[in-house]
Scaffold this motif. Structure first.
Motif, short mmCIF file in Angstrom:
data_model
loop_
_atom_site.label_atom_id
_atom_site.label_comp_id
_atom_site.label_asym_id
_atom_site.label_seq_id
_atom_site.Cartn_x
_atom_site.Cartn_y
_atom_site.Cartn_z
N LYS A 132 111.73 9.48 70.87
CA LYS A 132 112.41 8.93 69.70
C LYS A 132 113.27 7.76 70.14
N PHE A 136 114.11 5.16 68.74
CA PHE A 136 115.01 4.68 67.70
C PHE A 136 116.29 5.52 67.64
N TYR A 170 109.86 12.00 62.01
CA TYR A 170 110.51 10.90 62.73
C TYR A 170 109.94 9.56 62.30
N GLN A 193 111.81 6.54 60.54
CA GLN A 193 111.86 5.28 61.27
C GLN A 193 111.29 4.15 60.42
#
Length: 94
Positions: free
Chosen positions: A53, A55, A69, A73
């Protein structure tokens, strides 16, 4: 064979000694990611996938966490990923 991808936002080049099936699978995964086709991207991955992940930090584990996710995102940014190369990990890990 394990393949580690560690680059984002680049143009893809293929190492000539790389096995074609693995490279094609990775190309398909990133093409689906860039097309925002979550089902097609997840179909290229094992059920126990661990996706970094980048981000947020940490990892998403399994298809449903990866789906959540990416959905979050993509509502905040519009990433486009083209790896420049793929390098197989040693069987013993590195």
């Amino acid at each position: 064979m394990l393949v580690k991808l560690c680059c984002m936002f680049f143009t893809m080049t293929v190492m000539p000694d790389q096995p074609a099936p693995e490279i094609e699978l990775l190309r398909a995964a990133y093409a689906a990611f860039n097309a925002r086709d979550i089902d097609a991207a997840l179909a290229t991955m094992t059920l126990d996938v661990a996706w970094p992940k980048a981000f947020e930090g940490g990892s998403a584990h399994g298809h449903e966490e990866v789906r959540a996710y990416w959905t979050k995102q993509w509502s905040e940014i519009n990433p486009y990923v083209e790896p420049i190369s793929f390098h197989p990990e040693d069987a013993g890990g590195s």
